[in-house]
Design an enzyme around this catalytic site. Sequence first.
Site, PDB file in Angstrom:
ATOM      1  N   THR A 241       1.007  -1.119   0.186  1.00 40.35           N
ATOM      2  CA  THR A 241      -0.231   0.788   0.102  1.00 40.35           C
ATOM      3  C   THR A 241       1.084   0.857  -0.288  1.00 40.35           C
ATOM      4  O   THR A 241       1.773   1.530   0.839  1.00 40.35           O
ATOM      5  CB  THR A 241      -1.396  -0.148   0.832  1.00 40.35           C
ATOM      6  N   ASP A 245       2.346   5.395  -4.577  1.00 36.62           N
ATOM      7  CA  ASP A 245       2.015   6.870  -4.012  1.00 36.62           C
ATOM      8  C   ASP A 245       4.086   7.391  -3.745  1.00 36.62           C
ATOM      9  O   ASP A 245       3.931   8.697  -4.318  1.00 36.62           O
ATOM     10  CB  ASP A 245       1.779   6.764  -2.431  1.00 36.62           C
TER      11      ASP A 245
HETATM   12  O1  RIB Z   1      -2.609   4.730  -2.673  1.00 36.69           O
HETATM   13  C1  RIB Z   1      -2.556   3.657  -1.395  1.00 36.69           C
HETATM   14  C2  RIB Z   1      -3.795   4.516  -0.860  1.00 36.69           C
HETATM   15  O2  RIB Z   1      -5.086   4.292  -1.724  1.00 36.69           O
HETATM   16  C3  RIB Z   1      -4.583   4.677   0.431  1.00 36.69           C
HETATM   17  O3  RIB Z   1      -3.954   5.443   1.703  1.00 36.69           O
HETATM   18  C4  RIB Z   1      -5.247   4.706   0.344  1.00 36.69           C
HETATM   19  O4  RIB Z   1      -6.360   5.792   1.552  1.00 36.69           O
HETATM   20  C5  RIB Z   1      -6.081   4.687  -0.146  1.00 36.69           C
HETATM   21  O5  RIB Z   1      -6.113   6.352  -0.866  1.00 36.69           O
END
Ligand code: RIB
Length: 300
Positions: A241, A245
């Site tokens: 996760t 990002d």
């Molecule tokens: O990219 C990961 C994120 O996707 C998580 O933190 C969650 O909040 C979703 O938005």
Amino acid sequence: MAHVVVVGSINMDLVTLAPRFPEPGETILGDRFLTVHGGKGANQAVAAARLGAEVTLVGAVGDDAFGEQLREGLAHENVRLDHVASIANCSSGTASITVAEGDNHIVVVPGANARVTPAQIERAQAALASADAILVQMEIPLESVEATLRLGQRVGKPVILNPAPAQPLPLEWLKLARYLTPNQHELAILLAADASEDFRSLMDRSPAPLVLTRGSDGAWFRENGEPLHQSGFKVDVVDTTGAGDTFNAALAVFLHEGLAVAVRKACAAAALSVTRLGAQGGMPTRAELEAFLATRAPLL
Ligand code: RIB
């Protein structure tokens, strides 16, 4: 120091660790539950700040307890919050995440993120105009994604569109992005293509320059028309996760060093991010990234 403006979502992540994913209709016992800060916009803002950028976030939280905690967390990470609205009588965004089998399933309820408006983005014009790079994802209303792309164009600053979660977008909008950063699945959705189509032919049809992420296999991009591959970095995976990002944030922070360098650093930062639990848990500082790059070779 690069100035990065992130326009995007802020969520509280409700994370369940489980031995496996349940089948539809099935109940299983999980191992652990934790509440951690997330949201694609907030994650990218925190990752960019840890990598040494000056970061302004444009987004919204609700007036609930999560909203206050999320603001405090972002401030603690040195993210500027002047353009983060607190929406009255509204819940903050949440993401229910199950981590199992080395992967995750996520359900996002947008809450206040659905109230990020084009007018709010216009009010942040001075911040966007002073940015070295602008990042936007798709957990806010699409009209606000469009407003970000158009404002970036107007003030002459590069917008990186991370099309996640993916949905088809007008080609005219996509062309406004300096870079699109989908994975293969997201690119197929963006182009309304067959998901089984080879990623190289999907890349050929992209309406804007592409940095295609491939998880542990690294990323593909083009320089002078030539497709180039940056290998991934081998690490022990705890939680994926937030890897995307972290990749996007590093790409924005290091873009001024040239695309190939930025993609290499982005792959390394994303690899580090999966070695700890939680979207923001493993995001590296600039010093951690440099130390990692000094000792590790990319996979061949
Ligand atoms: O990219 C990961 C994120 O996707 C998580 O933190 C969650 O909040 C979703 O938005």
